[in-house]
Write an enzyme that holds these catalytic residues in place. Structure first.
Site, PDB file in Angstrom:
ATOM      1  N   GLY A  90      97.769 -76.725 -12.011  1.00  9.43           N
ATOM      2  CA  GLY A  90      97.712 -76.445 -10.628  1.00  9.43           C
ATOM      3  C   GLY A  90      97.141 -74.910 -10.815  1.00  9.43           C
TER       4      GLY A  90
ATOM      5  N   HIS B 225     106.819 -84.956 -17.480  1.00  9.59           N
ATOM      6  CA  HIS B 225     106.010 -84.201 -16.722  1.00  9.59           C
ATOM      7  C   HIS B 225     106.706 -82.754 -16.909  1.00  9.59           C
ATOM      8  CE1 HIS B 225     103.424 -82.020 -13.856  1.00  9.59           C
ATOM      9  NE2 HIS B 225     102.434 -82.857 -14.330  1.00  9.59           N
TER      10      HIS B 225
ATOM     11  N   GLU C 255     100.069 -81.098 -21.818  1.00  7.07           N
ATOM     12  CA  GLU C 255      99.369 -80.352 -20.482  1.00  7.07           C
ATOM     13  C   GLU C 255     100.166 -78.913 -20.782  1.00  7.07           C
ATOM     14  OE1 GLU C 255      98.727 -83.012 -17.087  1.00  7.07           O
ATOM     15  OE2 GLU C 255     100.967 -83.014 -17.255  1.00  7.07           O
TER      16      GLU C 255
ATOM     17  N   GLY D  83      95.650 -82.179  -8.978  1.00  4.11           N
ATOM     18  CA  GLY D  83      94.872 -81.774  -7.654  1.00  4.11           C
ATOM     19  C   GLY D  83      93.808 -82.554  -7.637  1.00  4.11           C
TER      20      GLY D  83
ATOM     21  N   GLU E  57     106.727 -80.419 -14.336  1.00  3.61           N
ATOM     22  CA  GLU E  57     107.459 -80.449 -13.022  1.00  3.61           C
ATOM     23  C   GLU E  57     108.916 -80.930 -13.335  1.00  3.61           C
ATOM     24  OE1 GLU E  57     104.453 -81.812 -10.571  1.00  3.61           O
ATOM     25  OE2 GLU E  57     103.224 -79.864 -11.206  1.00  3.61           O
TER      26      GLU E  57
ATOM     27  N   ASN F 109      97.616 -88.119 -11.139  1.00  4.76           N
ATOM     28  CA  ASN F 109      98.967 -87.832 -10.929  1.00  4.76           C
ATOM     29  C   ASN F 109      99.057 -87.278  -9.469  1.00  4.76           C
ATOM     30  OD1 ASN F 109     101.692 -86.920 -10.549  1.00  4.76           O
ATOM     31  ND2 ASN F 109     101.493 -85.366 -12.131  1.00  4.76           N
ATOM     32  N   TRP F 110      99.212 -88.081  -8.394  1.00  4.07           N
ATOM     33  CA  TRP F 110      99.185 -87.614  -7.146  1.00  4.07           C
ATOM     34  C   TRP F 110     100.434 -86.766  -6.678  1.00  4.07           C
ATOM     35  CZ3 TRP F 110      97.228 -93.031  -4.549  1.00  4.07           C
ATOM     36  CH2 TRP F 110      95.942 -93.028  -4.798  1.00  4.07           C
ATOM     37  N   LYS F 111     101.436 -86.548  -7.603  1.00  5.58           N
ATOM     38  CA  LYS F 111     102.519 -85.806  -7.298  1.00  5.58           C
ATOM     39  C   LYS F 111     103.447 -86.424  -6.037  1.00  5.58           C
ATOM     40  CE  LYS F 111     100.695 -82.514 -10.222  1.00  5.58           C
ATOM     41  NZ  LYS F 111     100.883 -81.170 -10.841  1.00  5.58           N
TER      42      LYS F 111
ATOM     43  N   SER G 116      94.469 -78.477 -14.627  1.00  2.00           N
ATOM     44  CA  SER G 116      93.087 -78.100 -13.802  1.00  2.00           C
ATOM     45  C   SER G 116      91.827 -78.710 -14.283  1.00  2.00           C
ATOM     46  CB  SER G 116      92.966 -76.532 -14.063  1.00  2.00           C
ATOM     47  OG  SER G 116      94.211 -76.008 -13.463  1.00  2.00           O
TER      48      SER G 116
END
Ligand code: PGA
Length: 252
Positions: free
Chosen positions: A174, A96, A168, A236, A98, A10-12, A214
């Site tokens: 993160g 997600h 998650e 990340g 976020e 997931n490159w966000k 992570s």
């Protein structure tokens, strides 16, 4: 049964088109001989076509990070699941944390988006997980079962084979604070138990449940060794092609 591992990046909101294409070109090379593992990347929407161009014919899938329930219309700023499929995306992230925390995504909205993905041939990766406060209040099962019940509401058992779940824990995203394999396995087993209680047995057996939060090359193998962890959703560490490939080769 053995479920084929599935590792997703997931490159966000990172990697504009040219840097994203560069990462994709490196992955193409690094993952040419990957083993028995499914791989997908989720670039920001503006980089999807550049990444698709680089990954054509590799079997590495490209997905969209967010979709709207409607295929088209007056929905400024939204991504259409139909259009994502049309340009070559195969998957979509849905729910997600976020999106839930920053953009107000609800469980009901997740359900609508899952249905829209299925209607247009996109395979949803449905994200669930508890916050630190919820974990400290001993509410992990309550929270993830509730998220699942609404996200999957109204779906027929045979539709569920298109889905992947991603557990998650919000406190691990993160933060560098990974759930231990025992902590993660316990929740994955609880999710599979919930599926077993609500759908025919084959659904729970076949469903792939990724862990996210992570994940790095150094911890991927021990997480993926757990019986109910079938893959990883990597944030990340997926931005660096060597570390993303390191995670994939650790499990492939
Ligand atoms: P992280 O993100 O690997 O950077 O913790 C995971 C995710 O948000 O899917």
């Amino acid at each position: 049964m053995t479920r084929r591992p599935f590792i997703a990046g997931n490159w966000k909101l990172n990697l504009p088109p040219e840097p994203a294409a560069e990462v994709a070109r490196k992955l193409r090379h690094l993952l040419a001989d990957r083993g028995n593992v499914d791989v997908a990347v989720f670039p920001t929407a503006l980089s999807i076509t550049a990444v698709l161009d680089c990954l054509q014919g590799t079997g590495i899938e490209v997905g969209v990070q967010e979709v709207h329930p409607a295929a088209s219309g007056a929905f400024t700023g939204a991504n259409s699941p139909a259009m994502a499929r049309k340009i070559g995306c195969t998957r979509a992230l849905v729910g997600h944390s976020e999106r839930r925390q920053i953009f107000g995504e609800t469980d009901r909205g997740v359900n609508q988006k899952v249905k829209a993905c299925l209607a247009h041939g996109l395979l949803p990766v449905v994200c669930i997980g508890e916050t630190l406060e919820q974990r400290q209040a001993d509410q992990v099962d309550l929270v993830v079962h509730g998220q699942l019940a609404t996200a999957l509401d109204g779906l027929q058992p045979d539709q569920l084979s298109a889905l992947t779940l991603a557990y998650e824990p919000v406190w691990a995203i993160g933060t560098g604070q990974t759930a231990t394999p025992d902590q993660a396995q316990a929740v994955h087993a609880s999710i599979r138990g919930w599926l077993r209680a609500h759908f025919p047995a084959y659904v729970a057996e076949e469903m792939r449940i990724q862990y996210g939060g992570s994940v790095k090359p150094a911890n991927a193998a021990e997480l993926l060794r757990c019986p109910d962890i079938d893959g990883a959703l990597v944030g990340g560490a997926s931005l660096d092609p060597d570390s993303f490939a390191g995670i994939i080769t650790a499990v492939g």
